[in-house]
Design a protein around this motif. Sequence first.
Motif, mmCIF file in Angstrom:
data_model
loop_
_atom_site.group_PDB
_atom_site.id
_atom_site.type_symbol
_atom_site.label_atom_id
_atom_site.label_comp_id
_atom_site.label_asym_id
_atom_site.label_seq_id
_atom_site.Cartn_x
_atom_site.Cartn_y
_atom_site.Cartn_z
ATOM 1 N N GLY A 24 0.682 -1.379 0.023
ATOM 2 C CA GLY A 24 0.084 0.040 -0.300
ATOM 3 C C GLY A 24 0.721 1.402 -0.078
ATOM 4 O O GLY A 24 0.345 2.270 0.672
ATOM 5 N N ALA A 25 1.995 1.262 -0.700
ATOM 6 C CA ALA A 25 2.956 2.281 -0.492
ATOM 7 C C ALA A 25 2.335 3.382 -1.454
ATOM 8 O O ALA A 25 1.822 3.053 -2.604
ATOM 9 C CB ALA A 25 4.359 1.959 -1.263
ATOM 10 N N ARG A 26 2.684 4.720 -1.075
ATOM 11 C CA ARG A 26 2.209 5.522 -2.033
ATOM 12 C C ARG A 26 3.419 6.818 -2.009
ATOM 13 O O ARG A 26 4.001 7.088 -1.100
ATOM 14 C CB ARG A 26 0.980 6.524 -1.402
ATOM 15 N N LEU A 27 3.522 7.265 -3.423
ATOM 16 C CA LEU A 27 4.617 8.368 -3.459
ATOM 17 C C LEU A 27 4.192 9.582 -3.298
ATOM 18 O O LEU A 27 3.050 10.018 -4.297
ATOM 19 C CB LEU A 27 5.253 8.100 -4.959
ATOM 20 N N LEU A 52 6.617 -2.025 13.572
ATOM 21 C CA LEU A 52 6.894 -2.095 12.020
ATOM 22 C C LEU A 52 8.026 -3.176 11.856
ATOM 23 O O LEU A 52 9.261 -2.907 12.384
ATOM 24 C CB LEU A 52 6.923 -1.031 11.562
ATOM 25 N N HIS A 53 7.783 -4.266 10.942
ATOM 26 C CA HIS A 53 9.099 -5.139 10.580
ATOM 27 C C HIS A 53 10.260 -4.371 9.963
ATOM 28 O O HIS A 53 9.771 -3.415 9.191
ATOM 29 C CB HIS A 53 8.414 -6.214 9.837
ATOM 30 N N GLY A 54 11.214 -4.729 10.265
ATOM 31 C CA GLY A 54 12.278 -4.048 9.722
ATOM 32 C C GLY A 54 12.516 -4.195 8.208
ATOM 33 O O GLY A 54 13.047 -3.208 7.491
ATOM 34 N N GLY A 55 12.073 -5.370 7.612
ATOM 35 C CA GLY A 55 12.205 -5.466 6.229
ATOM 36 C C GLY A 55 11.234 -4.576 5.661
ATOM 37 O O GLY A 55 11.353 -3.947 4.381
ATOM 38 N N VAL A 56 10.098 -3.858 6.277
ATOM 39 C CA VAL A 56 9.132 -2.906 5.863
ATOM 40 C C VAL A 56 9.932 -1.673 5.661
ATOM 41 O O VAL A 56 10.025 -0.933 4.558
ATOM 42 C CB VAL A 56 8.035 -2.818 6.566
ATOM 43 N N LEU A 57 10.876 -1.416 6.623
ATOM 44 C CA LEU A 57 11.660 -0.172 6.800
ATOM 45 C C LEU A 57 12.416 -0.349 5.710
ATOM 46 O O LEU A 57 12.861 0.824 4.927
ATOM 47 C CB LEU A 57 12.283 0.130 8.256
ATOM 48 N N LEU A 94 1.837 5.616 10.542
ATOM 49 C CA LEU A 94 2.046 5.939 9.343
ATOM 50 C C LEU A 94 3.571 5.858 9.365
ATOM 51 O O LEU A 94 4.446 6.266 10.259
ATOM 52 C CB LEU A 94 1.632 7.201 8.734
ATOM 53 N N LEU A 95 4.135 5.287 8.094
ATOM 54 C CA LEU A 95 5.616 5.212 7.933
ATOM 55 C C LEU A 95 5.922 6.222 6.942
ATOM 56 O O LEU A 95 5.184 6.224 5.660
ATOM 57 C CB LEU A 95 6.204 3.907 7.569
ATOM 58 N N ARG A 96 6.870 7.347 6.959
ATOM 59 C CA ARG A 96 7.225 8.290 5.982
ATOM 60 C C ARG A 96 8.668 8.097 5.713
ATOM 61 O O ARG A 96 9.400 8.423 6.671
ATOM 62 C CB ARG A 96 6.706 9.703 6.315
ATOM 63 N N ALA A 97 8.887 7.828 4.633
ATOM 64 C CA ALA A 97 10.344 7.916 4.172
ATOM 65 C C ALA A 97 10.673 9.049 3.230
ATOM 66 O O ALA A 97 10.036 9.003 2.031
ATOM 67 C CB ALA A 97 10.724 6.781 3.489
ATOM 68 N N HIS A 98 11.823 9.835 3.375
ATOM 69 C CA HIS A 98 12.098 11.186 2.612
ATOM 70 C C HIS A 98 13.498 10.726 2.268
ATOM 71 O O HIS A 98 14.583 10.667 3.295
ATOM 72 C CB HIS A 98 11.962 12.459 3.557
ATOM 73 N N ALA A 99 13.731 10.913 1.126
ATOM 74 C CA ALA A 99 15.167 10.414 0.370
ATOM 75 C C ALA A 99 15.555 12.162 -0.363
ATOM 76 O O ALA A 99 14.723 12.424 -1.054
ATOM 77 C CB ALA A 99 15.465 9.465 -0.265
ATOM 78 N N GLN A 100 16.827 12.160 -0.206
ATOM 79 C CA GLN A 100 17.454 13.285 -1.265
ATOM 80 C C GLN A 100 18.706 12.735 -1.816
ATOM 81 O O GLN A 100 19.505 11.855 -1.352
ATOM 82 C CB GLN A 100 17.485 14.567 -0.593
ATOM 83 N N VAL A 101 19.122 13.145 -2.936
ATOM 84 C CA VAL A 101 20.222 13.111 -3.692
ATOM 85 C C VAL A 101 21.534 13.819 -3.047
ATOM 86 O O VAL A 101 21.286 14.850 -2.737
ATOM 87 C CB VAL A 101 20.166 13.419 -5.084
ATOM 88 N N VAL A 117 8.325 7.707 11.648
ATOM 89 C CA VAL A 117 6.774 7.106 12.102
ATOM 90 C C VAL A 117 5.983 8.275 12.477
ATOM 91 O O VAL A 117 6.614 9.358 13.166
ATOM 92 C CB VAL A 117 6.653 5.885 13.094
ATOM 93 N N VAL A 118 4.816 8.205 12.115
ATOM 94 C CA VAL A 118 3.976 9.383 12.453
ATOM 95 C C VAL A 118 2.705 8.950 13.198
ATOM 96 O O VAL A 118 2.133 7.825 12.884
ATOM 97 C CB VAL A 118 3.387 10.207 10.987
ATOM 98 N N ASP A 119 2.468 9.577 14.230
ATOM 99 C CA ASP A 119 1.432 9.032 15.454
ATOM 100 C C ASP A 119 0.102 9.804 14.946
ATOM 101 O O ASP A 119 -0.020 10.496 13.851
ATOM 102 C CB ASP A 119 1.724 9.391 16.706
ATOM 103 N N GLY A 120 -0.922 9.383 15.649
ATOM 104 C CA GLY A 120 -2.280 9.696 15.489
ATOM 105 C C GLY A 120 -2.393 11.413 15.339
ATOM 106 O O GLY A 120 -3.383 11.928 14.951
ATOM 107 N N GLN A 121 -1.553 12.045 16.112
ATOM 108 C CA GLN A 121 -1.790 13.434 16.280
ATOM 109 C C GLN A 121 -0.788 14.273 15.249
ATOM 110 O O GLN A 121 -0.572 15.307 15.042
ATOM 111 C CB GLN A 121 -1.264 13.983 17.695
ATOM 112 N N GLY A 122 0.082 13.618 14.360
ATOM 113 C CA GLY A 122 0.781 14.100 13.430
ATOM 114 C C GLY A 122 2.071 14.139 13.428
ATOM 115 O O GLY A 122 2.994 14.871 12.748
ATOM 116 N N ALA A 123 2.779 13.820 14.995
ATOM 117 C CA ALA A 123 3.950 13.991 15.246
ATOM 118 C C ALA A 123 4.994 12.980 14.738
ATOM 119 O O ALA A 123 4.437 11.727 14.705
ATOM 120 C CB ALA A 123 4.105 14.098 16.681
#
Length: 137
Positions: A24-27, A52-57, A94-101, A117-123
């Motif tokens: 269910g990944a979204r860009l 969350l499983h390390g393989g998902v990370l 929610l898992l949020r991954a942000h990458a940059q060159v 990871v993002v909690d229910g309050q958005g932190a």
Amino acid sequence: MTDAPDLARAQEVLASQPFSALLGARLTAFGGGEAQLELDIRDNLRQQNGFLHGGVLAYAADNTLTFAAAAVTGTRLLTAGFTIDYLRPAEGELLRAHAQVVRSGRSRVVCRCDLMVVDGQGAERLCAVAQGTISII
């Protein structure tokens, strides 16, 4: 120059990956040498202690690193290798991954990625960092 796709085309590429669809990944952001991928943390993605499983990370790091490279070089890429450091258990909604060159060359692109990871309050809470080398094919 480059044949880097726009966000809509990059989302199509992600949607064409069966494993990404399964997770269910979204860009959610793409361009300027950066990419952001998100996925909802579901019970069937957790390990035995409820985190969350390390393989998902690792999946999220790998794909986000490569999409960041694609935002500079185009779509003909393969991951040459990456390292990931797990900093704390991934607990949240929610898992949020942000990458940059970091550097783009003729045959390889080096990128780094923060995984939060993002909690229910958005932190957000940083749970892992990764660095990878992406080969241009």
